[in-house]
Design a protein around this motif. Structure first.
Motif, short mmCIF file in Angstrom:
data_model
loop_
_atom_site.label_atom_id
_atom_site.label_comp_id
_atom_site.label_asym_id
_atom_site.label_seq_id
_atom_site.Cartn_x
_atom_site.Cartn_y
_atom_site.Cartn_z
N SER A 51 -4.95 8.76 -9.72
CA SER A 51 -5.65 7.50 -9.39
C SER A 51 -5.85 7.33 -8.04
O SER A 51 -6.54 6.70 -7.50
N ILE A 52 -4.96 8.27 -7.01
CA ILE A 52 -5.38 8.12 -5.75
C ILE A 52 -6.59 8.82 -5.40
O ILE A 52 -7.68 8.13 -4.73
N THR A 53 -7.12 9.73 -6.13
CA THR A 53 -8.71 10.23 -6.00
C THR A 53 -9.59 9.12 -6.48
O THR A 53 -10.69 9.10 -5.78
N PHE A 54 -9.08 8.61 -7.50
CA PHE A 54 -10.01 7.41 -7.90
C PHE A 54 -10.09 6.48 -6.78
O PHE A 54 -11.39 6.07 -6.67
N ILE A 55 -9.03 6.05 -6.22
CA ILE A 55 -9.37 4.97 -5.20
C ILE A 55 -10.06 5.40 -4.15
O ILE A 55 -10.98 4.72 -3.67
N TYR A 107 8.68 7.19 3.51
CA TYR A 107 9.14 8.14 2.86
C TYR A 107 8.85 8.00 1.29
O TYR A 107 8.02 8.77 0.70
N THR A 108 9.20 7.00 0.88
CA THR A 108 8.80 6.57 -0.77
C THR A 108 7.15 6.65 -0.75
O THR A 108 6.70 6.96 -1.63
N GLY A 109 6.53 5.85 0.36
CA GLY A 109 5.26 5.78 0.27
C GLY A 109 4.38 7.12 0.12
O GLY A 109 3.34 7.42 -0.49
N TYR A 110 4.95 8.10 1.20
CA TYR A 110 4.04 9.39 1.03
C TYR A 110 4.42 10.08 -0.08
O TYR A 110 3.68 11.17 -0.37
N LEU A 111 5.35 9.96 -0.97
CA LEU A 111 5.80 10.51 -2.22
C LEU A 111 4.82 10.04 -3.36
O LEU A 111 4.64 10.96 -4.21
N LEU A 112 4.26 8.97 -3.22
CA LEU A 112 3.35 8.27 -4.12
C LEU A 112 2.17 9.08 -4.61
O LEU A 112 1.81 9.04 -5.74
N PRO A 113 1.40 9.60 -3.75
CA PRO A 113 0.10 10.41 -4.24
C PRO A 113 0.36 11.57 -4.83
O PRO A 113 -0.35 12.01 -5.74
N TRP A 114 1.71 12.16 -4.92
CA TRP A 114 2.06 13.47 -5.59
C TRP A 114 1.29 14.40 -5.23
O TRP A 114 0.73 15.19 -5.98
N ASP A 115 0.77 14.67 -3.84
CA ASP A 115 0.17 15.89 -3.57
C ASP A 115 1.28 16.81 -3.02
O ASP A 115 2.45 16.76 -3.25
N LEU A 156 9.04 10.22 -9.48
CA LEU A 156 7.76 9.36 -8.85
C LEU A 156 8.18 7.73 -9.22
O LEU A 156 7.73 6.98 -8.66
N GLN A 157 8.57 7.74 -10.71
CA GLN A 157 8.77 6.43 -11.28
C GLN A 157 9.47 5.53 -10.35
O GLN A 157 9.71 4.53 -9.90
N ARG A 158 10.96 6.33 -9.75
CA ARG A 158 11.87 5.74 -9.03
C ARG A 158 11.19 5.36 -7.56
O ARG A 158 11.32 4.26 -6.98
N MET A 159 10.47 6.51 -7.05
CA MET A 159 9.77 6.16 -5.93
C MET A 159 8.92 4.87 -5.64
O MET A 159 9.05 3.79 -4.67
N TYR A 160 8.33 4.72 -6.94
CA TYR A 160 7.25 3.70 -7.12
C TYR A 160 8.04 2.41 -7.16
O TYR A 160 7.53 1.49 -6.35
N ILE A 161 8.88 2.31 -7.96
CA ILE A 161 9.88 1.11 -7.97
C ILE A 161 10.47 0.61 -6.74
O ILE A 161 10.35 -0.57 -6.10
N ILE A 162 11.10 1.88 -6.01
CA ILE A 162 11.58 1.33 -4.62
C ILE A 162 10.47 0.91 -3.53
O ILE A 162 10.81 0.10 -3.09
#
Lengths: 264, 255
Positions: free
Chosen positions: A117-121, A182-190, A229-235
């Protein structure tokens, strides 16, 4: 006993005493009628105040007022850093809300949906590249501004006596800002996200006694998975925005009540 | 700087804060308004009345006005900041347009990258995690370590943040500028330099220098910076004192 409201301030008596012309009577009656409902006195007073301030004399600068021999004008830009971080926070919040329409961590199993989804964006979405860019840069700028803001507060002694509570609150806020990052740069999952997450898990696990429990709570397990990933997203998008916004409001509110501790 | 300061402690801040009165020729707002005639005069009289009524109500109520020595947030600070807000927002957009972000390779648990780093603002924390060599081998435990190296690193984070948190409870008084508080400013400069050097330690794989030297410099440079800052600020404060004394003697020549 009459149902009619009593005129406590005796406006009628005051007007009678003045021997007014009909024009004046009409004007005053209208003015009082409007004022009772809309409190125009207050607003006109503000305008009036502004008018005189603008036209008659500039307010004395802090240095002039306290006779400081123009010793610290060079501090002044540094006093905007708190506002600057708030501003960057607002820009990040708006761009983040827009990104939230397009980003999704996977519901089950495979966390690579996040990367896709990051690639899509960044490749397909109109303006998506710029949107992510704005979100990322405002986050970077916010962290930098918060660090510099803290240095300014330290070196001008603005944390002193009545302001200890705000200093502690500031430390909580700067930590939460970094957790946000920190939680933000975990979200792209690269790769960066994955291995930064690995460091996080190991840090939590190394805490004595509570370590495993904390790793479970924050990362959803001892190894990185879709649950992390799910937890980082919610946080990142649900928990922190509410907490940090509230704390920023309290932080600024205390500054508002106590005033700016400029160096005297 | 005032010359009538008699107290012994160093004052570099210009002495007692006195608000400068407006010129004598400048008519006050009240005087300006009292000169008006007609409806505007009537409006003015009504407003004065309304204000007095409000004042009376305020006096009757239990509202307490607090007296806190500080500069008001409104309008001074707020106006100044609003005026630069647009500029700063524009700057963020400019950065975003000119330096777009990069997206790395997708996460791959089976291939560890050669260099693992967080974002730049966590380098200091990551550096603290690499303090294993400082973790003491205790003789009473037979050369064993009391805590694991990584626990030690996490603990170092807690210690650093904890120290920053208690600063307001250690440093009291009214000093507001670095010159007035050489010690605490020196500590601050030492802290900033340490944040930099520990960040460089975090990226030691990328640093083109001996790792042991880097490790030593990480702790030596902050101490050097602290000492230099302390000396400079002390000297500057002496300079202020010299200035004060010279003016004082010019006013009152010694007998």
């Amino acid at each position: 006993m009459s149902l009619e409201k009593k005129d406590d301030m005796d406006h009628k008596g005051w007007m009678k005493r003045k021997e007014l012309t009909p024009v004046e009577t009409t004007f005053l009656t209208a003015l009082i009628w409007m004022d009772k409902r809309l409190r125009i006195v207050d607003y006109l007073e503000l305008l009036e105040d502004l008018y005189y301030k603008v036209n008659m004399q500039m307010p004395k600068s802090h240095t002039e007022q306290y006779d400081l021999d123009n010793k610290f004008w060079y501090w002044y830009p540094l006093y905007a850093l708190g506002s600057f971080s708030t501003l960057a926070y607002i820009v990040a919040a708006v761009s983040g809300a827009l990104l939230g329409f397009y980003y999704a961590p996977a519901q089950t199993g495979d966390p690579s949906t996040a990367y896709n989804s990051i690639t899509f964006i960044m490749t397909d979405l109109q303006f998506g590249f710029m949107l992510r860019s704005i979100h990322r840069w405002s986050a970077q700028v916010m962290v930098a501004a918060v660090f510099l803001h803290m240095l300014r507060v330290y070196f001008t002694g603005a944390y002193k006596e009545p302001r200890e509570l705000n200093w502690l609150l500031g430390i909580v806020l700067i930590s939460l800002t970094m957790v946000f990052g920190y939680t933000g740069y975990l979200l792209p999952w690269d790769q960066l996200a994955f291995w930064a997450g690995q460091i996080g898990v190991e840090m939590s696990l190394s805490i004595p006694l509570a370590g495993e429990w904390i790793a479970q709570l924050l990362f959803g397990g001892f190894t990185l998975s879709q649950a992390t990933l799910q937890r980082m997203y919610i946080i990142h998008v649900f928990l922190l925005p509410f907490v940090v916004t509230t704390l920023i409001a309290i932080h600024i509110g205390i500054v508002w009540v106590q005033g700016i501790a400029e160096p005297h | 700087m005032s010359d009538h300061e008699t107290s012994d402690d160093t004052r570099t801040d210009g002495g007692s804060p006195g608000i400068v009165a407006p010129d004598d020729e400048t008519p006050t707002w009240r005087e300006r308004k009292e000169r008006t005639t007609g409806l505007s005069r009537l409006t003015y009289e009504y407003f004065e009345r309304a204000r007095r009524e409000d004042q009376d109500l305020r006096t009757e109520s239990d509202y307490v006005e607090r007296d806190v020595l500080a500069f008001p947030t409104w309008p001074h600070e707020t106006v100044r900041n609003l005026s630069i807000a647009a500029f700063f927002t524009g700057m963020i957009f400019f950065l975003s347009a000119t330096m777009p972000p990069h997206i790395g390779a997708p996460a791959n648990p089976s291939s560890t990258p050669a260099i693992i780093l967080p974002d730049w603002y966590l380098y200091w924390s990551f550096g603290l995690l690499k303090l294993g060599p400082l973790n003491p081998d205790l003789a009473i435990l037979g050369g064993q370590k009391l805590t694991a190296d990584r626990t030690y690193g996490v603990l170092a984070n807690v210690v650093v943040v904890g120290f920053i948190a208690i600063v307001p409870f250690l440093n009291k008084g009214s000093a507001r500028r670095p010159v007035e508080q050489p010690f605490w400013s020196a500590v601050g400069v030492g802290g900033v330099v340490f944040a930099f050097t520990i960040s460089l330690l975090a990226v030691k794989n990328l640093m083109p220098m001996n790792v042991h030297l880097l490790f030593d410099l990480t702790f030596l440079l902050p101490i050097v910076a602290t000492t230099v800052t302390y000396a400079v600020l002390k000297t500057m404060r002496e300079g202020y004192m010299y200035d004060l004394n010279r003016r004082y003697y010019r006013l009152r020549p010694p007998k």
